[in-house]
Enzyme design. Structure first.
Site, PDB file in Angstrom:
ATOM      1  N   CYS A 119       0.832  -1.195   0.000  1.00  0.00           N
ATOM      2  CA  CYS A 119       0.000   0.000   0.000  1.00  0.00           C
ATOM      3  C   CYS A 119       0.869   1.249   0.000  1.00  0.00           C
ATOM      4  O   CYS A 119       2.003   1.232   0.457  1.00  0.00           O
ATOM      5  CB  CYS A 119      -0.902   0.008   1.229  1.00  0.00           C
ATOM      6  N   ARG A 145       3.925  -0.620  -6.818  1.00  0.00           N
ATOM      7  CA  ARG A 145       3.874  -1.505  -5.659  1.00  0.00           C
ATOM      8  C   ARG A 145       2.714  -2.485  -5.740  1.00  0.00           C
ATOM      9  O   ARG A 145       2.700  -3.491  -5.040  1.00  0.00           O
ATOM     10  CB  ARG A 145       3.732  -0.678  -4.377  1.00  0.00           C
TER      11      ARG A 145
END
Length: 642
Positions: free
Chosen positions: A2, A27
């Site tokens: 996150c 990510r």
């Protein structure tokens, strides 16, 4: 995993927030959102009377670009805000589970009131169920299935006019990992952040015509377009950010001075994340490997322990540590674990040091026998891998304090918490499937092998010179391997129609077979397994048919003749072989046998060369199957939660 971005300024920060999220897209995420505080006028323009005041948010389960379109359509502009990309843990990927989360206070009618708290969170709260039950009993209504919403309501319940104190009191009750950024309705130009187990940095803006803007982010990369002056927050820190000022306090509420948390200049330019002429970041990063290896080995003139003294910061510590240890324990996850598996062969064959390689997420939960004369080596691209950090701390708690990390981020928690370090110079790696980070990790681990061998009197001057020549030649050798791409593409055309594949290797190259299988399954979604070739007859041979391609890594080493026998076992069962063979292995292609000849045999370093065609095979197979190469489903780049 996150991503968090937050900003306090005198001008509109919405563009900064969205741009920061876009920088963190690599990510991996399945939803995104932002919340802004419309309580203060923007510099040079009054807040319109009709504009919604207080906390306003936008959330999406699409990409950040769609969120930006939503923000523009709603005309969101504000000088203070927080933003987030979420990779689902608690609760499905859905808008109501996306961050930021609001708390409207307790009561059945709370949803109709203006929100009082907005919060974004990375990590996992382990005691969220108990806290949820307590808050529900106090009248708080939950709109999501996330553990994060618990934090928002908890802060609201503790708020008494000072957001920093409310956050400090709330985090004292949290068990687990978190990095958070919080807004409150009553404090329009203030963001409070806190971290424990998940990374968070503070960005210091430049003063121009007015007070400086300040920022928070889970990664300095998110702030590359607005500042390169970064403060790395430590475990347990809280940070209070207002227009033109910031304050960092410890978990006990005591303020920390500038010397304790210095401002560092971090150079992350736009060129590091520019795609250039490539179709995907993974392709770009595969072709950057010659440069990445050259940079990683730059300045290595000889094999000395000081190479691991964290670039001189801990002078001569490596001499002491290397003299004290007689075993090595490697802790890592995923691709980094396979790098450690290769290193085990090197460390035992060259340095003659007994070595154990452990999956970090398993090591910390089993009863092991600690040995204070062990060098604990962690391997991580980001240096923030939650399981590896936890395993490192577990090893330290058992009395194994001689620690070293091979890591790609000099400012990461892993580097800060290990006594010694070798920082690779792969550059920013965007693609979720690691490529250049893996090969530079191998280079760092080979240097560690040589340094330990030398410290134990097991590396002659002649062998040192020979190994250094081979390492310096690696960038040129890799260029020759990359030139094999057209042949690999022809293999990929066969693989794209398959649903299963088998990878074989022996000895030093068995971990490379594991890495090749991982790459293929990660981005093409083809089920792939890897085995030591000698294990074929112990089970996997039952799977071999013409429908399951068998990739074999076949260097010209001591195990070649054994490997050829294993290949015959496959052919006798109608299996189709795809062989990466050194030029002098005398393996000839034919019906059911496809051969790509490597440019040269590279001895102990050949795993670094043999993995590159496997990376290309996975990449081109995925392209032909039309998958999202850089952001494969269900996966994240930096795994910062357990």
């Amino acid at each position: 995993m996150c991503g968090i971005v937050a900003a306090v300024a005198s001008t509109d920060v919405v563009g900064v927030l969205v741009q920061g999220l876009q920088r963190l897209e690599y990510r991996g995420y399945d939803s995104c959102g932002l919340a802004v505080h419309r309580g203060a006028p923007l510099s040079g323009e009054p807040l319109g009377a009709a504009a919604p005041r207080g906390l306003v948010r936008a959330r999406s389960t699409a990409r950040v670009a769609e969120l930006m379109g939503q923000v523009r359509a709603e005309g969101l502009r504000a000088a203070t805000g927080i933003a987030h990309t979420r990779w689902a843990t608690h609760g499905a990927p859905a808008v109501h589970n996306a961050h930021p989360h609001f708390s409207h206070g307790p009561g059945a009618d709370a949803a109709g009131r203006a929100p009082r708290v907005a919060l974004v969170h990375n990590g996992i709260i382990e005691n969220h169920e108990a806290l949820r039950a307590e808050l529900q009993a106090r009248g708080y209504v939950f709109e999501s299935q996330t553990d994060t919403e618990v934090i928002a309501h908890l802060i609201d319940s503790l708020y008494d006019g000072d957001l920093l104190e409310a956050v400090r009191a709330a985090t004292a009750r949290l068990h687990g990992a978190y990095a958070i950024a919080v807004l409150h309705h009553d404090e329009p130009q203030r963001v409070v952040g806190a971290r424990a187990g998940s990374p968070l940095v503070l960005g210091i803006g430049a003063e121009a015509d007015g007070p400086a803007a300040h920022y928070l982010a889970s990664d300095a990369l998110a702030l590359a377009d607005v500042t390169n002056r970064i403060v790395f927050l430590a475990e347990g820190d809280l940070v209070d950010v207002s227009l033109g000022r910031y304050r960092i306090v410890g978990a006990d509420g005591r303020a920390l001075d500038a010397a304790a948390r210095p401002v560092k200049t971090v150079q992350v330019g736009s060129q590091d994340v520019a795609l250039g002429p490539y179709q995907h970041y993974m392709q770009k990063e595969i072709f950057e490997q010659p440069r990445a290896l050259a940079d990683t080995l730059e300045g290595v003139e000889g094999i000395v322990p000081e190479l691991f003294d964290d670039h001189g910061i801990r002078s001569r510590a490596a001499w002491r540590v290397f003299g004290e240890i007689d075993r090595v324990l490697i802790l890592a996850c995923g691709t980094s674990y396979y790098a450690g598996c290769v290193a085990r062969y090197w460390l035992e064959a060259i340095a003659r040091i007994p070595t154990t390689v452990e999956i970090a997420s398993e090591y910390r939960y089993r009863d092991s026998v600690p040995d204070p004369r062990t060098l604990v080596v962690t391997i991580s691209q980001s240096g923030e891998t939650a399981d590896t950090l936890a395993a490192l701390r577990h090893a330290q708690s058992l009395g194994m304090t001689n620690t070293l990390t091979i890591c790609n981020v000099a400012t990461s928690a892993m580097v800060r918490e290990c006594e010694l370090a070798y920082v690779t110079r792969a550059g920013v790696e965007i693609g979720v499937a690691s490529t250049k980070a893996f090969t530079t990790q191998l280079a760092g681990l080979f240097l560690l092998t040589l340094a330990l061998a030398q410290s134990k009197g097991r590396l002659s001057a002649e062998d040192e010179a020979r190994h250094l020549r081979a390492m310096r030649h690696l960038p040129v050798a890799l260029q020759a391997v990359l030139a094999l791409e057209p042949q690999v593409i022809r293999w990929a055309e066969d693989f794209a129609a398959k649903e299963h594949a088998l990878f074989l290797g022996r000895g030093l190259h068995y971990p490379i077979a594991l890495e090749g299988a991982l790459k293929l399954k990660e981005i093409s979604y083809i089920h792939a397994e890897a085995y030591p070739a000698g294990e074929l007859k112990h089970g996997p041979l039952a799977l071999v048919t013409s429908a399951m391609p068998v990739v074999t890594v076949a260097p010209n080493d001591a195990l070649l003749e054994k490997l050829k026998s294993n290949m015959q076992e496959v052919r006798a069962r109608g299996g189709v072989l795809y062989v990466l063979a050194d030029a002098d292995t005398h393996i000839t292609g034919g019906d059911g046998l496809h051969v790509i000849r490597m440019p040269e045999h590279y001895g102990a370093l050949s795993p670094i060369l043999h993995v590159v065609p496997l990376q290309l095979l996975a990449y081109h197979t995925a392209c032909l199957r039309g998958t999202d190469v850089d952001k494969p489903r269900n996966l994240a780049k930096s795994v910062t939660v357990e």
